[in-house]
Structure formats: structure tokens, C-alpha cells
Design an enzyme around this catalytic site. Structure first.
Site, PDB file in Angstrom:
ATOM      1  N   HIS A  23       5.441  51.174 -25.577  1.00  0.00           N
ATOM      2  CA  HIS A  23       4.242  51.226 -24.751  1.00  0.00           C
ATOM      3  C   HIS A  23       3.101  50.580 -25.534  1.00  0.00           C
ATOM      4  CE1 HIS A  23       0.630  52.911 -22.886  1.00  0.00           C
ATOM      5  NE2 HIS A  23       1.358  53.128 -21.801  1.00  0.00           N
ATOM      6  N   ASP A  25      -0.138  50.986 -25.917  1.00  0.00           N
ATOM      7  CA  ASP A  25      -1.015  51.851 -26.717  1.00  0.00           C
ATOM      8  C   ASP A  25      -0.270  52.463 -27.891  1.00  0.00           C
ATOM      9  OD1 ASP A  25      -3.136  51.379 -24.964  1.00  0.00           O
ATOM     10  OD2 ASP A  25      -2.615  53.102 -23.698  1.00  0.00           O
ATOM     11  N   LYS A  26       0.982  52.868 -27.662  1.00  0.00           N
ATOM     12  CA  LYS A  26       1.752  53.501 -28.732  1.00  0.00           C
ATOM     13  C   LYS A  26       2.114  52.494 -29.820  1.00  0.00           C
ATOM     14  CE  LYS A  26       1.869  57.569 -28.960  1.00  0.00           C
ATOM     15  NZ  LYS A  26       1.015  57.524 -30.056  1.00  0.00           N
ATOM     16  N   GLU A  51      -8.215  50.204 -36.404  1.00  0.00           N
ATOM     17  CA  GLU A  51      -7.899  50.147 -34.984  1.00  0.00           C
ATOM     18  C   GLU A  51      -7.063  48.908 -34.696  1.00  0.00           C
ATOM     19  OE1 GLU A  51      -8.890  52.752 -33.499  1.00  0.00           O
ATOM     20  OE2 GLU A  51     -10.475  53.443 -34.851  1.00  0.00           O
ATOM     21  N   GLU A  64     -12.606  49.610 -40.731  1.00  0.00           N
ATOM     22  CA  GLU A  64     -13.202  49.669 -42.064  1.00  0.00           C
ATOM     23  C   GLU A  64     -12.181  50.246 -43.046  1.00  0.00           C
ATOM     24  OE1 GLU A  64     -15.506  49.532 -38.792  1.00  0.00           O
ATOM     25  OE2 GLU A  64     -14.801  51.535 -39.393  1.00  0.00           O
ATOM     26  N   LYS A 175       7.928  55.131 -19.948  1.00  0.00           N
ATOM     27  CA  LYS A 175       7.232  56.421 -19.887  1.00  0.00           C
ATOM     28  C   LYS A 175       8.179  57.485 -19.342  1.00  0.00           C
ATOM     29  CE  LYS A 175       2.377  55.149 -19.056  1.00  0.00           C
ATOM     30  NZ  LYS A 175       1.235  55.377 -18.131  1.00  0.00           N
ATOM     31  N   PHE A 244      10.995  47.229 -13.319  1.00  0.00           N
ATOM     32  CA  PHE A 244      10.068  47.309 -14.449  1.00  0.00           C
ATOM     33  C   PHE A 244      10.514  46.231 -15.441  1.00  0.00           C
ATOM     34  CE2 PHE A 244       8.023  50.589 -17.609  1.00  0.00           C
ATOM     35  CZ  PHE A 244       7.216  49.587 -18.120  1.00  0.00           C
ATOM     36  N   ASP A 252       0.062  44.988 -19.949  1.00  0.00           N
ATOM     37  CA  ASP A 252      -0.924  46.064 -20.071  1.00  0.00           C
ATOM     38  C   ASP A 252      -1.489  46.051 -21.488  1.00  0.00           C
ATOM     39  OD1 ASP A 252      -2.447  48.270 -19.535  1.00  0.00           O
ATOM     40  OD2 ASP A 252      -0.808  49.712 -19.597  1.00  0.00           O
ATOM     41  N   ALA A 253      -2.778  45.788 -21.630  1.00  0.00           N
ATOM     42  CA  ALA A 253      -3.395  45.731 -22.963  1.00  0.00           C
ATOM     43  C   ALA A 253      -3.228  47.057 -23.695  1.00  0.00           C
ATOM     44  CB  ALA A 253      -4.883  45.385 -22.834  1.00  0.00           C
ATOM     45  N   ARG A 258      -5.419  55.836 -27.498  1.00  0.00           N
ATOM     46  CA  ARG A 258      -5.564  56.124 -26.066  1.00  0.00           C
ATOM     47  C   ARG A 258      -4.534  57.120 -25.553  1.00  0.00           C
ATOM     48  NH1 ARG A 258      -7.223  50.731 -22.755  1.00  0.00           N
ATOM     49  NH2 ARG A 258      -5.053  50.179 -23.143  1.00  0.00           N
ATOM     50  N   LYS A 259      -3.661  57.625 -26.421  1.00  0.00           N
ATOM     51  CA  LYS A 259      -2.638  58.572 -25.957  1.00  0.00           C
ATOM     52  C   LYS A 259      -2.783  59.900 -26.704  1.00  0.00           C
ATOM     53  CE  LYS A 259      -0.770  56.216 -22.734  1.00  0.00           C
ATOM     54  NZ  LYS A 259      -2.071  55.576 -22.445  1.00  0.00           N
ATOM     55  N   LYS A 279      -6.233  56.662 -39.251  1.00  0.00           N
ATOM     56  CA  LYS A 279      -7.252  57.397 -39.995  1.00  0.00           C
ATOM     57  C   LYS A 279      -6.641  58.095 -41.204  1.00  0.00           C
ATOM     58  CE  LYS A 279      -9.961  58.308 -35.818  1.00  0.00           C
ATOM     59  NZ  LYS A 279     -10.510  59.355 -34.921  1.00  0.00           N
ATOM     60  N   LYS A 283     -10.649  61.947 -42.669  1.00  0.00           N
ATOM     61  CA  LYS A 283     -11.150  62.051 -41.296  1.00  0.00           C
ATOM     62  C   LYS A 283     -10.630  63.351 -40.687  1.00  0.00           C
ATOM     63  CE  LYS A 283     -11.877  57.539 -42.036  1.00  0.00           C
ATOM     64  NZ  LYS A 283     -11.813  56.988 -43.403  1.00  0.00           N
ATOM     65  N   ASP A 285     -10.809  64.460 -37.780  1.00  0.00           N
ATOM     66  CA  ASP A 285     -10.127  64.308 -36.491  1.00  0.00           C
ATOM     67  C   ASP A 285      -8.626  64.502 -36.658  1.00  0.00           C
ATOM     68  OD1 ASP A 285     -12.227  63.828 -34.781  1.00  0.00           O
ATOM     69  OD2 ASP A 285     -12.131  61.650 -34.968  1.00  0.00           O
TER      70      ASP A 285
END
Length: 389
Positions: A23, A25-26, A51, A64, A175, A244, A252-253, A258-259, A279, A283, A285
Site C-alpha cells: 500500500h 502509505d505503508k 518523511e 530533518e 487492504k 484491482f 494512489d500517492a 497516514r495509517k 521518528k 519523539k 509520539d
């Protein structure tokens, strides 16, 4: 949705999804964490915020990074894309020919000074403000919701069948989605049955739909989902789009982070909004979310509650959490204040001790970037702590 409800028992449906390694994003998550690991292998104190963006024939790294390591980003990116399975542009991307763009700079000096200037390892400050949640439930041995656990396992099975050639028509993107019927008794949730399954998988051209649906049912669904959860009412949507063919970043960008629901609890509990991949552990997060899960799972495994949500919050430059909150959904014979006392007695939730106790400076992150960060025994935050109370 509730049905057949009684005064003592509530029934409802809950859905979680997972996405394949391929995928878009993954893939970006995995690339970001591969870059992080490449730095940590050489410099365990590297500060990384990487990123990744992907579109047709192109991958961009931005962010960074301050590190003693010299990293060949071209090689890291291409090896990661190759491992995922994108080896031809017809699949959506080709690791051999895609353009790799680099826009990485040094970490801001002000952040470095806020985190570590004049501080010991135990008292280093958080790299940013934020709030993080940890969740655990006794509905599975892993203390994870079965909806997200099954969704991940379906994707992992699909990938293994693609890699070993058992289903040669499978391609990297895809998915899964699992809806289960639950009963809630006294705040605890108990899975009853699988209500609906969705498998959307990228595939090669020229393969009959019926063949793919039958093989998905026999080789994936029936081998992953225990028979006790499947019945004559279970609904199966196997390749509901019927085709598919085009997948990956061509269709799909992709973007790192995003997941976040796929990465955590599949919609159960709560989420503070911060993504994990790319990260380093300074961090919060990432590191504090791992710690919150560690706390939550330890409470459930100790038998102190059947289901629990833990929230932590931090501010940049400060070592101690601003607040610790715990919610047991009525599943404990102790009050939430008593559980909070147990947490404070057993866990040092300053950033430095979290990093040390969970051994977070190791290059372990690429393997976290697909199939969920939680519910997998190979990670330190999944090992319950023996609690004193």
C-alpha cells in the site's frame, strides 16, 4: 449498532482495517523507518524525523536528520521498495528505475538544546508536546482487539503466499477489513463471530475473478480466521471491486504517517494523532505510545482489569509526563485512582527511562512499519512488566 440487547448484555458490531506492505502509505512508512534504522545502526543517538512521499515513478525523502552516520539513501530506498515487491512499473513502481529525491536538513538547534542541554540521560526532555494512548483488552492472548489482529494476519498471509509463489497472481498492494460482532458485559468486550470480511488485493491481469475469490477463501480466509468465528451468516467481500490491476503509488500517492489507526488499535481505545514511522525515540509520539501500551498490557496481564486505556501527555523540553490518566471501563475491582497509583509505583514514564527500559535505540523500526506496532511479541513494549502492588 446494537442488537438483541438485554439489560446485562449489549451486542454491537466493530470494524478494523489493515493495509498491505505494498500500500502506498505503508510503503512510505517502511522507507522512513528503513532510513531511521540505517542511522541507528551507526549512531544510536541519531535524531531522525524522516518523511516519505511517493507518486508515479518517484520517491521523495524530506525532513530533518542530525547523525554521525553517512547513509546511502538511494540504496536504502531502492532495497526497501525491492523487498516490498515493486520490481516492475506495471505493478505501480520499479525499484530499479524510480527517481529518488532527497530534501533532508539538520534538526533545529533549538529542539536539540531543549531536549538535552545540561541534562542527564534520565532527564532528557521530550522532543515535542503531545498526547499518546495505550490500550489493552483480554479478548486475545496478545491483549489486542481481534478485529485488527485478524486484519493484520490476513495481510501477512497474503504476503507470504505472494512471496513464496503459491498465489502467483498476487501483487504488492491491498487492504483487508474485518467486522466482528461483540458482546459487552460489565465493560469488557467479548468477540462472538465474524460478521463481514473484505479482501481487496492487487492482482495480475488475465486471472478469472471466480478463481481468485475461491483461492482467497481457501488459502487465506479459512487458514487465518478460526472456524469458531465463521458461520453461515458471515458475509465475504473478496475483491468487491472485481478488478484491482493498478496499484501502488501509480494509482494512489503515498505519504508517511497516514495509517495511524492501522498502526495502533484499529479504532479501539483512542489516538493522540501522532504518527510513528521515521521518528527516533526522542519523539514521544512514538516512544511514549509504546510505553502507554506497555503499561496497559501489564495491567491486563496482571489481572487488574480486563480492558484499559492509558493516556500520557508531554511538553517539549520536559522529562516528566504532564499527566497520566487511566480508564478501566468498569472492568476492575479497583478504582481508577488505585490503578493510577500502581502505574506511578511501577513505571518511570520520563522519556529517558522509557528509552532505556524498552531499549529503543536499536535499529528495530522497519519491522514495526507493517502489520501493526502492537500485539507482536518480538517487541519490548509487548513484554508485560511484573507489577508490585
Amino acid at each position: 449498532m446494537s442488537c438483541n440487547a438485554t439489560k446485562k448484555e449489549k451486542r454491537f458490531l466493530f470494524t478494523s482495517e489493515s493495509v498491505a506492505e505494498g500500500h502506498s502509505d505503508k510503503m512510505c512508512d517502511q522507507i522512513s523507518d528503513a532510513v531511521l534504522d540505517a542511522h541507528l545502526k551507526v549512531d544510536p543517538d541519531a535524531k531522525v524525523a524522516c518523511e516519505c512521499v511517493a507518486k508515479t515513478g518517484m520517491i521523495l525523502l524530506c525532513g530533518e536528520i542530525t547523525s554521525k552516520a553517512v547513509v546511502d539513501y538511494q540504496q536504502v530506498v531502492r532495497e526497501t521498495v525491492k523487498k516490498i515487491g515493486y520490481d516492475d512499473s506495471s505493478k505501480g513502481l520499479d525499484y530499479k528505475t524510480c527517481t529518488v529525491l532527497i530534501a533532508l536538513e539538520q534538526q533545529c538547534r533549538e529542539i536539540k538544546e531543549a531536549i538535552s542541554c545540561g541534562k542527564t540521560e534520565d532527564d532528557i526532555g521530550a522532543g515535542d508536546q503531545g498526547l499518546m494512548f495505550g490500550y489493552a483488552t483480554d479478548e486475545s492472548e496478545e491483549c489486542m482487539p481481534l478485529t485488527i489482529l485478524f486484519a493484520h494476519k490476513l495481510n501477512a498471509k497474503l504476503k507470504s503466499l505472494e512471496r513464496d509463489g503459491s498465489l502467483p497472481w498476487l501483487r504488492p498492494d491491498g487492504k483487508t477489513q474485518v467486522t466482528m460482532e461483540y458482546r459487552e458485559v460489565g465493560g469488557a468486550v467479548e468477540p462472538i463471530r465474524v460478521h463481514t470480511l473484505v479482501l481487496s488485493v492487487q492482482h495480475a491481469p488475465g486471472v478469472p475473478l471466480k478463481q481468485m475469490q475461491e483461492e482467497l477463501m481457501d488459502r487465506v480466509v479459512k487458514e487465518v480466521i478460526p472456524a469458531e468465528y465463521l458461520d453461515e451468516r458471515t458475509v465475504y467481500h473478496l475483491l468487491p471491486s472485481k478488478a484491482f490491476l493498478e496499484g501502488g503509488p501509480k494509482s494512489d500517492a503515498g505519504l508517511t504517517g497516514r495509517k495511524i489507526i492501522v498502526d495502533t488499535y484499529g479504532g479501539w481505545g483512542a489516538h493522540g494523532g501522532g504518527a510513528f514511522s521515521g521518528k527516533d525515540p526522542s519523539k514521544v509520539d512514538r516512544s511514549a505510545a509504546y510505553a502507554a501500551r506497555w503499561v496497559a498490557k501489564s495491567l491486563v496481564k496482571a489481572g487488574l482489569c480486563r480492558r484499559v486505556l492509558v493516556q500520557l501527555s508531554y511538553a517539549i523540553g520536559l522529562s516528566h509526563p504532564l499527566a497520566i490518566s487511566v480508564f478501566h471501563y468498569g472492568t476492575s475491582d479497583r478504582s481508577e485512582d488505585e490503578l493510577l497509583e500502581i502505574i506511578e509505583k511501577n513505571f518511570d514514564l520520563r522519556l529517558g527511562p522509557i528509552i532505556r527500559e524498552l531499549d529503543l535505540k536499536r535499529p528495530i523500526y522497519q519491522q514495526t512499519a507493517c502489520y501493526g506496532h502492537f500485539g507482536r511479541g518480538e517487541f519490548t513494549w509487548e513484554q508485560p512488566k511484573r507489577l508490585v502492588y
